[in-house]
Design an enzyme around this catalytic site. Structure first.
Site: not given
Ligand code: 5GP
Ligand code: ZN
Length: 113
Positions: A86, A94, A99
């Site tokens: 994303n 977020t 990633h």
């Molecule tokens: P995005 O929304 O940025 O594409 O994905 C961020 C992802 O990171 C989300 O799926 C969320 O659940 C995961 N995430 C956020 N903070 C943490 C964390 O502290 N530990 C882990 N294992 N996952 C996290």
């Protein structure tokens, strides 16, 4: 160092680690959206895909190779898996450290929500 994924890669914040090499780290997503939901990150801090530079091309290739290795190890490579990155708010980013989401273990819908 305020970036949570940098802290996870340095093991300053705990995670369920699934893979590590010199440049790449992978761990279970804390809020899984599929039976397999793993985040594959570069150890280098890159805020979003818009910030990937010429010097990062090999690193991004390694990110995909690590995802392939994990998918094979988890036994989902033949069934299929989805890799998602994303970029920025409207796409749902977020955490501003690049990633790959590796999602698998259930049928994936298209177009995504
Ligand atoms: P995005 O929304 O940025 O594409 O994905 C961020 C992802 O990171 C989300 O799926 C969320 O659940 C995961 N995430 C956020 N903070 C943490 C964390 O502290 N530990 C882990 N294992 N996952 C996290
Ligand atoms: Zn970071």
């Amino acid at each position: 160092m305020s970036c949570v994924f940098c802290r996870i890669a340095r093991k300053q914040v705990s995670s369920a680690q699934v893979y590590e090499d010199e440049e790449v780290f992978a761990f279970e997503d804390i809020n899984p959206q599929a039976p397999v939901h793993i985040l594959v990150i570069p150890k280098k801090h890159i805020p979003s895909s818009l910030d990937i530079g010429q010097e990062d091309h090999a690193l991004i290739g390694r990110l995909f190779q690590a995802a392939n290795t994990i998918a094979r190890d988890r036994g989902v490579s033949e069934r299929g898996f989805r890799l998602v990155m994303n970029c920025n708010r409207e796409a749902g980013q977020t955490v501003f450290h690049v990633h790959l989401h590796l999602l698998a273990g259930r049928p994936m819908h298209w177009p995504p929500g």
